[in-house]
Structures are given as C-alpha cells and as structure tokens.
Design a protein around this motif. Structure first.
Motif, short mmCIF file in Angstrom:
data_model
loop_
_atom_site.label_atom_id
_atom_site.label_comp_id
_atom_site.label_asym_id
_atom_site.label_seq_id
_atom_site.Cartn_x
_atom_site.Cartn_y
_atom_site.Cartn_z
N CYS A 137 0.83 -1.22 0.00
CA CYS A 137 0.00 0.00 0.00
C CYS A 137 0.86 1.26 0.00
CB CYS A 137 -0.92 0.00 1.21
SG CYS A 137 -2.32 -1.15 1.11
N GLN B 267 2.29 1.87 -3.39
CA GLN B 267 1.29 2.25 -4.38
C GLN B 267 0.38 3.39 -3.92
OE1 GLN B 267 -0.86 -1.35 -5.62
NE2 GLN B 267 0.92 -2.58 -5.08
N LYS C 197 -2.45 3.74 -6.94
CA LYS C 197 -3.41 2.64 -6.88
C LYS C 197 -4.83 3.20 -7.00
CE LYS C 197 -4.73 -1.44 -4.17
NZ LYS C 197 -4.47 -2.37 -5.29
N SER D 23 -5.67 3.27 -15.41
CA SER D 23 -4.47 2.55 -15.88
C SER D 23 -3.86 3.20 -17.12
CB SER D 23 -4.82 1.09 -16.20
OG SER D 23 -5.80 1.01 -17.21
#
Length: 274
Positions: free
Chosen positions: A148, A151, A155, A159
């Motif tokens: 976590c 990212q 996240k 994309s």
C-alpha cells in the motif's frame, strides 16, 4: 535475500554514488525547463495528460500525506500488536488489535472513505486459533501495508496513465531523456521524497519484515527458501529504492529507472536521510 533485491540494492547504491560524484556537474542532468510540449503530437498529448495527473496530486498533497502517515501508523500498530502477542499472550493481543481498529476512524477522520477503508482493512487482522497462525496473519498484513505504501499515489488511478508513461518510455534514447519528461519526473520524485521525509514513512524502512517474508508474499509460487535460513531486514533494500518504486515511471526503461534512483538518492542525500 532474493537475487532481485540484492540487484536492486546494488543498483540504488551505484546510482547514489554517481550522484555524489557528479552533483556539481552541469551536464549530469538536463537542466529543468518549463513544461511546454506540443499538445498536437502523440508524445505531447500523453505528457500533458500525465502532467495534469501530477498537478492534481499536488493539489491533493495534504490528503496524500495524511494517507501515507495513516499507513505508517497502522504499520507501527501491527508491529506493536505482534510484540503484545509475544510478551503478553493471545488475549491481550486481540484486545490491542480491536482497540487500534476502533480508534482509526476518529484519528484519521480527515481521510476520505476510500483511504479510510484501506487503512481499517489493513488493521483488521483476522484472529486464528493458535499464536503461530496469528503470526502468519500479522506477516501478511505487514506485507500488504508495504505494498500500500509503494502504491499510495497511483493505486486506483486510471491505468491509461501508466500506459502513457510506458509509450513515452519506449521512445527514450538510451543516452538522453527528453527535458519535458525529465521535468515531469523531477516534479513527481521531489514530491515523493518530500512526503516520505515529512511523514517518516518509507516503503522499506521499519517494515517489521524480512526480505524472505516479503519475497514469499510477492511471488509465492516461485519463491525458494534460502538454505541458510538467514533473515534480513527489508530496509536493507535501501530507502531510495522504495521511493523510486513509488514512481509512475519506474520499471519501464532502465535509463529512466537510473534517473529516478539518482534523483531520489540525491534529494535524500541532501537531507542527510540516506
């Protein structure tokens, strides 16, 4: 320790050494120029899109810093819970975990629902019948937290930004990073370093994990146990490597990777962090 982590450590140290040797050289990096690529070219369209993403992150810097701080806090609490399990037993351990979980919404009430859900889920360690199984769950949660932290910027983002960065990276000459791309990377990496230093939260520092544990979590099917069964702290992977891996651009092109590592290492070196 896996060969991959060993190679990353050597690479990060090499990049930082090069920065120290050349930091006063005028030609070490392209001098940062104003970001002004043509919006009519394929490269420019993608670069402008990434620039908007970075600008949005800059505007949301307070939220991202609070989220990073919250992730660091949860990691500290999980490590503390493991200590309670080892020293005071399972009953006290379970009470500690429940208490931590109950206080998170109030402590980090400034976070949005999405980020709050992530940190509460990471702190909600499942209780098992035996202490050994509890230890396995703790290790898993610490690995999850490390991911976590790696990212925390990207996240959940579309994309296509990573795809844009990949397309740009494939066109980079091995001996030259275009100034406008270097400019984007400089802004992003500077922000990543500032956030890490301000919060004291680094992906591979004070993890509560060994390299062996993290490597098994990342790739359980191909993980091979070390014959010596030696353990190494994940922070041996070097703080600068963790920050580099937080970048949108990392892992797309070796020259860009080295640039990111050198830049992050230089900024940390200037702050006497590395």
């Amino acid at each position: 320790m896996t060969t991959n982590l060993t190679d990353q450590l050597k690479r990060a140290k090499r990049a930082l050494r090069e920065y120290k040797q050349h930091r006063e050289s005028n030609d070490f990096y392209e001098e940062q120029s104003d970001f002004n690529p043509s919006p009519r070219t394929a490269l420019g369209i993608r670069a402008h899109s990434i620039n908007k993403l970075i600008s949005r992150h800059t505007q949301q810097s307070g939220t991202l810093v609070n989220y990073l701080r919250a992730l660091g806090y949860v990691r500290e609490q999980i490590i503390a819970a493991r200590f309670v399990l080892n020293t005071k037993g399972k009953k006290k351990y379970e009470a500690y975990v429940k208490s931590t979980l109950a206080e998170l919404p109030q402590r980090f009430k400034a976070l949005g629902d999405h980020h709050l859900l992530i940190i509460t889920s990471a702190a909600a360690i499942p209780f098992r019948r035996s202490a050994s199984k509890d230890h396995e769950e703790i290790t898993h949660m610490l690995c999850l937290i490390t991911d976590c932290i790696l990212q925390y910027r990207y996240k959940g983002e579309d994309s296509r930004y990573r795809e844009y960065a990949d397309t740009i990276a494939q066109g980079v000459d091995s001996d030259h990073i275009p100034p406008m791309i270097a400019s984007l990377i400089m802004v992003e990496v500077s922000s990543l370093v500032n956030s890490a230093v301000f919060t004291g939260v680094f992906p591979y520092r004070d993890t509560g994990l060994t390299c062996e544990e993290f490597a098994r979590y990342r790739d359980p099917e191909n993980f091979e146990e070390e014959e010596t069964h030696e353990t190494y702290d994940v922070e041996m992977a070097f703080p600068v490597e963790g920050i580099a891996q937080q970048s949108l651009w990392y892992g797309l092109h070796e020259e860009i990777d080295d640039f990111i590592i050198s830049l992050a290492g230089g900024l940390l070196y200037g702050r006497s962090i590395s």
